[in-house]
Design a protein around this motif. Structure first.
Motif, PDB file in Angstrom:
ATOM      1  N   ASN A  36       0.816  -1.204   0.000  1.00 24.39           N
ATOM      2  CA  ASN A  36       0.000   0.000   0.000  1.00 24.39           C
ATOM      3  C   ASN A  36       0.856   1.263   0.000  1.00 24.39           C
ATOM      4  OD1 ASN A  36      -2.462   1.303  -0.079  1.00 24.39           O
ATOM      5  ND2 ASN A  36      -2.589   1.482   2.137  1.00 24.39           N
ATOM      6  N   VAL A  37       2.035   1.201  -0.641  1.00 23.40           N
ATOM      7  CA  VAL A  37       2.897   2.373  -0.750  1.00 23.40           C
ATOM      8  C   VAL A  37       3.329   2.545  -2.194  1.00 23.40           C
ATOM      9  CG1 VAL A  37       3.759   2.293   1.619  1.00 23.40           C
ATOM     10  CG2 VAL A  37       4.997   1.099  -0.190  1.00 23.40           C
ATOM     11  N   MET A  38       3.751   3.767  -2.505  1.00 23.46           N
ATOM     12  CA  MET A  38       4.221   4.078  -3.847  1.00 23.46           C
ATOM     13  C   MET A  38       5.189   5.249  -3.751  1.00 23.46           C
ATOM     14  SD  MET A  38       1.118   6.258  -5.492  1.00 23.46           S
ATOM     15  CE  MET A  38       0.952   7.964  -4.999  1.00 23.46           C
ATOM     16  N   VAL A  39       5.873   5.522  -4.834  1.00 23.59           N
ATOM     17  CA  VAL A  39       6.668   6.723  -4.958  1.00 23.59           C
ATOM     18  C   VAL A  39       5.828   7.708  -5.764  1.00 23.59           C
ATOM     19  CG1 VAL A  39       8.768   7.748  -5.903  1.00 23.59           C
ATOM     20  CG2 VAL A  39       8.844   5.469  -4.869  1.00 23.59           C
ATOM     21  N   ALA A  55       8.126  11.484  -3.118  1.00 24.18           N
ATOM     22  CA  ALA A  55       8.030  10.978  -1.750  1.00 24.18           C
ATOM     23  C   ALA A  55       7.429   9.571  -1.747  1.00 24.18           C
ATOM     24  CB  ALA A  55       7.163  11.898  -0.903  1.00 24.18           C
ATOM     25  N   VAL A  56       7.893   8.736  -0.811  1.00 22.78           N
ATOM     26  CA  VAL A  56       7.264   7.444  -0.585  1.00 22.78           C
ATOM     27  C   VAL A  56       6.027   7.731   0.250  1.00 22.78           C
ATOM     28  CG1 VAL A  56       7.487   5.179   0.471  1.00 22.78           C
ATOM     29  CG2 VAL A  56       9.441   6.203  -0.706  1.00 22.78           C
ATOM     30  N   THR A  57       4.875   7.304  -0.250  1.00 20.76           N
ATOM     31  CA  THR A  57       3.606   7.686   0.359  1.00 20.76           C
ATOM     32  C   THR A  57       2.598   6.554   0.219  1.00 20.76           C
ATOM     33  OG1 THR A  57       1.894   9.410   0.350  1.00 20.76           O
ATOM     34  CG2 THR A  57       2.802   8.786  -1.771  1.00 20.76           C
ATOM     35  N   TRP A  81      -3.972   7.434  -8.581  1.00 23.74           N
ATOM     36  CA  TRP A  81      -3.555   8.447  -9.544  1.00 23.74           C
ATOM     37  C   TRP A  81      -2.045   8.564  -9.672  1.00 23.74           C
ATOM     38  CZ3 TRP A  81      -7.680   9.173 -12.127  1.00 23.74           C
ATOM     39  CH2 TRP A  81      -8.915   9.026 -11.498  1.00 23.74           C
ATOM     40  N   GLY A  82      -1.280   7.818  -8.889  1.00 24.17           N
ATOM     41  CA  GLY A  82       0.176   7.868  -8.993  1.00 24.17           C
ATOM     42  C   GLY A  82       0.791   9.124  -8.397  1.00 24.17           C
ATOM     43  N   ARG A  83       0.009   9.933  -7.734  1.00 22.88           N
ATOM     44  CA  ARG A  83       0.462  11.165  -7.093  1.00 22.88           C
ATOM     45  C   ARG A  83      -0.089  11.175  -5.673  1.00 22.88           C
ATOM     46  NH1 ARG A  83       2.943  14.741 -11.124  1.00 22.88           N
ATOM     47  NH2 ARG A  83       3.214  13.291 -12.840  1.00 22.88           N
TER      48      ARG A  83
END
Length: 74
Positions: free
Chosen positions: A13-16, A22-24, A29-31
């Motif tokens: 459940n994380v992405m850049v 930022a790792v969030t 939406w990729g943002r």
């Protein structure tokens, strides 16, 4: 959603963030925020897809903020 957007891998459940790097927490939406969503994309096709998806993304980010799932939410 535009073709360049994709869900994260199952169980992760994380992405850049594609805007600020930022790792969030993962978003569809990729943002990480509306402010990052509004930043220009790398290619004209990606920008066109982002423009077409903007109303749904705006609703997602403002709704998330209103529900307290994003810093600055009530």
């Amino acid at each position: 959603m535009g073709e360049w957007q994709y869900p994260g891998p199952p169980g992760v459940n994380v992405m850049v963030c594609g805007g600020c790097g930022a790792v969030t927490e993962w978003t569809p939406w990729g943002r990480c925020s509306w402010e990052c969503y509004e930043q220009p994309r790398e290619t004209p096709d990606e920008q066109l897809a982002a423009n077409e998806d903007a109303p749904r993304a705006f609703a997602y980010f403002t709704g998330r903020k209103a529900l307290g799932g994003e810093p600055g939410g009530e």
